[in-house]
Scaffold this active site. Structure first.
Site, short mmCIF file in Angstrom:
data_model
loop_
_atom_site.label_atom_id
_atom_site.label_comp_id
_atom_site.label_asym_id
_atom_site.label_seq_id
_atom_site.Cartn_x
_atom_site.Cartn_y
_atom_site.Cartn_z
CE LYS A 86 -1.80 2.98 2.09
NZ LYS A 86 -1.48 4.39 1.75
CB CYS A 138 13.15 8.75 8.75
SG CYS A 138 14.03 7.52 7.78
CD GLU A 183 13.05 0.49 8.33
OE1 GLU A 183 13.43 1.49 7.72
OE2 GLU A 183 13.26 -0.67 7.97
CD GLU A 211 10.25 12.51 11.86
OE1 GLU A 211 9.14 11.95 11.95
OE2 GLU A 211 11.26 11.95 11.39
P1 NAI Z 1 1.96 8.42 7.94
O1 NAI Z 1 2.76 7.63 8.89
O2 NAI Z 1 0.56 8.70 8.32
O3 NAI Z 1 1.94 7.71 6.50
C1 NAI Z 1 2.79 6.68 6.08
C2 NAI Z 1 1.98 5.58 5.42
O4 NAI Z 1 1.08 5.03 6.36
C3 NAI Z 1 1.13 6.01 4.23
O5 NAI Z 1 1.15 5.00 3.24
C4 NAI Z 1 -0.26 6.10 4.84
O6 NAI Z 1 -1.28 5.93 3.90
C5 NAI Z 1 -0.22 4.96 5.81
N1 NAI Z 1 -1.21 5.02 6.88
C6 NAI Z 1 -1.71 6.13 7.50
N2 NAI Z 1 -2.62 5.78 8.42
C7 NAI Z 1 -2.71 4.44 8.41
C8 NAI Z 1 -3.49 3.49 9.14
N3 NAI Z 1 -4.36 3.85 10.07
N4 NAI Z 1 -3.31 2.18 8.88
C9 NAI Z 1 -2.42 1.77 7.96
N5 NAI Z 1 -1.69 2.62 7.22
C10 NAI Z 1 -1.82 3.95 7.44
O7 NAI Z 1 2.77 9.76 7.66
P2 NAI Z 1 2.26 11.15 7.04
O8 NAI Z 1 0.95 11.55 7.61
O9 NAI Z 1 2.36 11.05 5.59
O10 NAI Z 1 3.39 12.12 7.61
C11 NAI Z 1 3.31 12.66 8.91
C12 NAI Z 1 4.66 12.68 9.57
O11 NAI Z 1 5.19 11.37 9.67
C13 NAI Z 1 5.73 13.43 8.82
O12 NAI Z 1 5.65 14.80 8.99
C14 NAI Z 1 6.97 12.83 9.40
O13 NAI Z 1 7.26 13.44 10.62
C15 NAI Z 1 6.58 11.39 9.64
N6 NAI Z 1 7.04 10.51 8.54
C16 NAI Z 1 8.14 9.74 8.74
C17 NAI Z 1 8.63 8.96 7.73
C18 NAI Z 1 9.83 8.11 7.90
O14 NAI Z 1 10.54 7.85 6.95
N7 NAI Z 1 10.12 7.61 9.08
C19 NAI Z 1 8.00 8.93 6.41
C20 NAI Z 1 6.80 9.72 6.31
C21 NAI Z 1 6.39 10.48 7.35
#
Ligand code: NAI
Ligand code: MG
Length: 487
Positions: A180, A288, A255, A386
């Site tokens: 996904k 990250c 991660e 972050e």
């Molecule tokens: P997110 O963690 O919500 O999204 C990442 C993935 O998780 C996307 O594919 C999203 O559709 C999916 N997702 C969201 N809610 C879910 C659920 N309930 N069940 C299963 N999958 C779900 O991150 P978002 O909202 O895009 O970004 C918010 C913050 O997260 C950023 O500002 C950053 O601080 C952090 N982040 C960290 C990352 C990393 O590489 N560690 C990557 C992206 C975001």
């Protein structure tokens, strides 16, 4: 309309399930962060599509598992070759979709995608030895068996790179996959799905369901038919996924984010330190691993700060397709607002913003200037949360003890960068740092054999080399007695 054309490349907007393209009646809009342009209406999956995909993956599992590492590996190596042959297409697509630098995609990221596939295919063939050791004459035979369907949920900051860092080992381990991708960046995964067909990967082995996290993501992670969940993204989402996984006791690998320290000691090469510090703006800060908290010894702080400013002043912000550009846009308006919100609140709190601190008005849109916050108030949001944008903090310390206390003083533990002129000193520091990865006098050197993951709230588990197989596979020990044999 089932296809979009982006920079002359055709991309299917439908899901990829059981080797077929399946459309949803509902869609979501995908745009480019470069200029907000429309990139297509994308099929928006939910429970029904996830059910189909998990069923397809389960049906494909026995045959894929039975093929063994060598036969699977042959197909995966073909897939890696196809990625290599499509580096330009993938780089162009990804840059349009997520706004990261085209030159990085061409030179580093997309070759890495191919490596992610090739490395784990070869590791499964050559390195996962079926270890044997003796216990009172009995032999322990350890094997890594395929476990079932791996659910992979990936973010938007390096979409295909982070997806294949999971897809590679999962498929090599003999699992089948439902991916996904993030809703802001669906295109590269769809293009990649076509490559799996060309590589001869059987239908149902690799599936893509597009959509929102709270719909497709939630349905997938709660599905009783999956055997593993691997997720890269934010801490709050990881908690939601952990709850969803709990009912089925599905093992999770997380991660997550970071607020990593970059430590500059008084014996450091300050030019190197400044160079490494400026690198933390890479990918417009949407990394990250980024060392967003620069901790510098007080006695060298002024000299370091000047060198940092000189280098940062040379950064060019602009269109990520332009080879001269160093910093592109933020991924999406929602994210841009989030980043700007952090900086605006820091301003309201009276924090000292000595560089940037505002959107780049010349460029407009989603471009936020590289920003530096000096001596942030201890414990304040800007230095603990972050931001995931081009926002660095700089603080000073006066002793190694204080440096370590500050470095370890957040809820995260993903990475750390240490800049020191003495090997013995660096060894003492790294021993006491809490982080999954530490770079000493360097940044971003990554070997797929090495463990990768986060301490504390930065993650659960490690991936890379054997660690990936320990997660995706069912690790089995068969203990064989010397007695009882008739032949
Ligand atoms: P997110 O963690 O919500 O999204 C990442 C993935 O998780 C996307 O594919 C999203 O559709 C999916 N997702 C969201 N809610 C879910 C659920 N309930 N069940 C299963 N999958 C779900 O991150 P978002 O909202 O895009 O970004 C918010 C913050 O997260 C950023 O500002 C950053 O601080 C952090 N982040 C960290 C990352 C990393 O590489 N560690 C990557 C992206 C975001
Ligand atoms: Mg997009």
């Amino acid at each position: 309309m089932n296809f979009v054309e982006v920079v002359g490349i055709q991309v299917d907007t439908r899901h990829f399930i059981g080797g077929e393209r399946i459309a949803s009646t509902e869609t979501f809009t995908n745009t480019s962060p470069i200029d907000g342009s429309f990139l297509g209406e994308i099929s928006r999956g939910g429970t029904a599509e996830v059910d189909l995909a998990v069923t397809a993956a389960r049906n494909a599992f026995p045959a894929w598992a039975a093929m063994g590492p060598a036969k699977r590996g042959a197909l995966l190596l073909k897939l890696a070759e196809l990625v290599e042959a499509n580096i330009e297409n993938l780089a162009q697509l990804e840059t349009m979709d997520n706004g990261s630098l085209l030159r990085s995609h061409r030179r580093g990221v997309m070759p890495r995608v191919a490596m992610n596939i090739r490395f784990f295919a070869e590791w499964a063939i050559n390195e996962l030895k079926h270890e044997v050791f003796e216990t009172r004459g009995h032999s322990n035979n350890i094997s890594w068996d395929p476990s079932g369907v791996a659910a992979l949920i990936t973010p938007w900051n390096a979409p295909l790179m982070l997806a294949t860092w999971k897809v590679g080992p999962a498929l090599a381990a003999g699992d089948t996959v439902v991916l996904k991708p993030a809703e802001w960046t669906p295109l590269s995964a769809s293009f990649f799905a076509d490559l799996t067909v060309k590589a001869g990967i059987p239908a149902g082995v690799f599936n893509v369901v597009q959509g929102f996290g709270r719909e497709a993501g939630a349905a997938l992670t709660a599905h009783p038919g999956i055997s593993r969940i691997s997720f890269t993204g934010s801490v709050p989402t990881a908690k939601v996924i952990a709850h969803a996984a709990a009912d089925n006791l599905t093992p999770c690998s997380f991660e997550l984010g970071g607020k990593s320290p970059l430590l500059v000691f008084d014996n450091a090469d300050l030019d190197l330190a400044a160079e490494l510090a400026v690198e933390q703006y890479d990918n417009a800060g949407q990394v990250c691993l980024s060392g967003t908290r620069i901790l510098v010894h007080e006695s060298v702080a002024d000299v370091f700060a000047e060198k940092f400013r000189d280098r940062a002043a040379k950064l060019t912000q602009g269109d990520p397709r332009d080879p001269e550009t160093d910093i592109g846009p933020q991924i999406h308006q929602t994210h841009f607002d989030r980043v700007k919100g952090f900086v605006d609140r820091a301003k309201t709190d009276g924090q000292s913003i000595v560089m940037g601190g505002e959107p780049n008005s010349e460029l407009g849109g989603l471009y936020f200037k590289p920003t530096l916050v000096k001596n942030p108030a201890p414990g304040s949001e800007i230095v603990t949360a972050e931001v995931f944008g081009p926002v660095l903090c700089m603080q000073t310390f006066t002793s190694d003890e204080q440096a370590l206390e500050m470095a370890n003083g957040t809820e995260f533990g993903l990475a750390a960068v240490v800049v020191s002129g003495s090997r013995a000193h660096a060894d003492r520091i790294t021993k006491d740092l809490v982080a999954g990865t530490i770079w000493v006098n360097c940044f971003f050197v990554r070997d797929l054999r090495a463990p990768f993951g986060g301490s504390k709230k930065s993650g659960v588990g490690r991936e890379g080399g054997n660690w990936s197989f320990d997660f995706y596979a069912d690790v089995k020990n068969t203990v064989i007695s010397p007695n009882g044999w008739k032949e």
